[in-house]
Structure formats: structure tokens, C-alpha cells
Scaffold this motif. Sequence first.
Motif, PDB file in Angstrom:
ATOM      1  N   LEU A  71       0.838  -1.199   0.000  1.00 14.28           N
ATOM      2  CA  LEU A  71       0.000   0.000   0.000  1.00 14.28           C
ATOM      3  C   LEU A  71       0.877   1.255   0.000  1.00 14.28           C
ATOM      4  N   TRP A  72       1.949   1.234   0.765  1.00 13.71           N
ATOM      5  CA  TRP A  72       2.877   2.364   0.825  1.00 13.71           C
ATOM      6  C   TRP A  72       3.532   2.597  -0.535  1.00 13.71           C
ATOM      7  N   ILE A  73       3.868   1.514  -1.217  1.00 17.66           N
ATOM      8  CA  ILE A  73       4.447   1.623  -2.565  1.00 17.66           C
ATOM      9  C   ILE A  73       3.473   2.310  -3.509  1.00 17.66           C
TER      10      ILE A  73
ATOM     11  N   ARG B 267       2.364   6.867  -6.745  1.00 15.75           N
ATOM     12  CA  ARG B 267       1.318   7.711  -7.333  1.00 15.75           C
ATOM     13  C   ARG B 267       1.569   9.183  -6.984  1.00 15.75           C
ATOM     14  N   LEU B 268       1.994   9.432  -5.757  1.00 13.44           N
ATOM     15  CA  LEU B 268       2.276  10.797  -5.331  1.00 13.44           C
ATOM     16  C   LEU B 268       3.400  11.405  -6.160  1.00 13.44           C
TER      17      LEU B 268
ATOM     18  N   TYR C 216      13.106   3.325  -7.689  1.00 12.84           N
ATOM     19  CA  TYR C 216      13.791   3.649  -6.433  1.00 12.84           C
ATOM     20  C   TYR C 216      12.838   3.499  -5.245  1.00 12.84           C
ATOM     21  N   LEU C 217      11.652   4.071  -5.331  1.00 10.86           N
ATOM     22  CA  LEU C 217      10.692   4.026  -4.225  1.00 10.86           C
ATOM     23  C   LEU C 217      10.206   2.607  -3.965  1.00 10.86           C
TER      24      LEU C 217
ATOM     25  N   ALA D 225       6.025  -4.944  -8.242  1.00  9.36           N
ATOM     26  CA  ALA D 225       6.394  -4.452  -9.581  1.00  9.36           C
ATOM     27  C   ALA D 225       5.169  -3.988 -10.349  1.00  9.36           C
ATOM     28  N   LEU D 226       4.062  -4.695 -10.160  1.00  5.48           N
ATOM     29  CA  LEU D 226       2.824  -4.329 -10.848  1.00  5.48           C
ATOM     30  C   LEU D 226       2.209  -3.060 -10.262  1.00  5.48           C
ATOM     31  N   LEU D 227       2.207  -2.948  -8.941  1.00  3.37           N
ATOM     32  CA  LEU D 227       1.596  -1.801  -8.283  1.00  3.37           C
ATOM     33  C   LEU D 227       2.487  -0.570  -8.326  1.00  3.37           C
ATOM     34  N   GLY D 228       3.786  -0.783  -8.229  1.00  2.00           N
ATOM     35  CA  GLY D 228       4.744   0.323  -8.262  1.00  2.00           C
ATOM     36  C   GLY D 228       5.499   0.291  -9.572  1.00  2.00           C
TER      37      GLY D 228
END
Length: 265
Positions: free
Chosen positions: A34-36, A41-42, A64-65, A129-132
Motif C-alpha cells: 500500500l505504501w508503494i 502515485r504521489l 527507487y521508491l 512491480a505491478l503496483l509500483g
Amino acid sequence: MRQVRAYRAYMRASVRMALQYRVVIFAFAFVTLLWIVLLTRLWTAAYQDRPAVAGFTLDQMVVYLTLSSLQAMIIISPLAHIIAGRVRSGEVVFDVSRPLSYPGQMLALQAGQTLTQTSIVLLVAPLAALLGGLAAPASAAAGLLYPVAVLFGWLLNALLTFLIGLSAFWTVDNMGLSTLFRFIAAFLAGASVPLTLMPGPLRALAGALPFRFIAYQPAAIYVGQVHGREMIQGFALAAGWVVVLVALTGLIWRRAYRKTMVHGG
């Protein structure tokens, strides 16, 4: 050889202890994912079609994030909590009476925890990898040296957390100090904001401290932001900090041990 087998037994026991709390581990993995999502997105919105920010392209920033968040799952250490709990319960008396160094016992426990956490990271990495976002390392050298940087980060964080944990020999409850340490470490490590985006004096301070290897240095090496001479200097700094922290650990542990014996340990 006998001591090596004993430390391996500690590692196996630590793995079993960690697996008893599988719900907590997977909850931590969920929060990390969730943090990723939130961070990537931010920062994607913050770029607003700009090609680069502080030398990071958007793709590099996302990788990186994502990496720095996954690294946290591997590097995070429960030693301060474990030590405080054993001091409060009195179990530390049995720890110090064993024919193994107490710091070695705690590092072996940390290694077992890390093995468990690494297996979870490998499971959730495709979803991360998919979410971030994840990509191949910037170069072959970056791919080879990235795990070396992570190993330095793990060792430095374990030593720092062990030192925080030793405060329990004087304070019994080190929760406040441990929480403060985690916040400071996460900020100065560049977990959410790369060090290159920090103001000059703060960037210089963060660059000189060992926290940078917890998040910034490994991830920045992977995406190609740190390379060549800067990377070599970083490894030299990390090695220097390991020497300093090992010496400091030995000094403070001897005082903690004497305190335990004086009070009838």
C-alpha cells in the motif's frame, strides 16, 4: 565449528519464531505494498510531465521508491524490542550465561528474521512491480553491487538497532527511544525522499551517516544514480561505520554486562 552450529541453531529458532506470527508478517507486506502505491502515485503526480527531478527520471524514481520499500522489509530489525522484552522478563540472564557472545546471539536471531522476511519479499515482489514499478538494474555492475549495498545496510541497521536495544539494560523500557530511532533512520535513509532532494546541509549530514545504506544507497546504485567513484566512496564509508559500530557495540555491551552482574543477574 561448534560455535557456528550454535549460531545456526539460533537462526533456525528465529525463523520458527517469525513463522509463528505469519499474520503479522503478511500484514506488514500488505502495508508495504500500500505504501508503494501511495508513494509512486504521489511522485508521479509531482513530476507533472517534467523529464527529471534532481537527476531522477520518473521511471527511476518509481523503481527507487519500490525498491527502498521492499528493502525495508528485509533490513528492518526487531532487536530493540527483543532485547527489551528479555530484560523485562529476566530471560537475558540465561542469554548471557551461554558460551556464546550476546551480540552474536542477537545478530543470529536477526539473521533468522531476515531469512523469513526475504522469502516474503520474493513472494510479493511481482505484485510490487505491478503496483509500483521494477526494472532491470542500470548496468551489470549495478546488479552485482546492489546486494552488497543491501548487505551493508542490513549489517549497519542491525548494529544500530542492537545499540538501541542495549539501552534497555538501563531503562528497561526502550519503546520511546526505539520509536524515535525508527523515524530518524527512515528519514535520513531517504526511504520516501531521495537524499539528492534534501537541502544542502541536511543532504551532507545524511550522506555522512550510516542510515543512507538502509534505503538510498542500494536503490540509487540499482537505478544508476550512484556509480563509479561515488559508489566506491560510499562502500568505504559503510565499511568505516561498520568498524566504528562494532567497536561501540563491544564497549557498551561490556558495560551492560557488568551492570547485569552487579545487580545479581
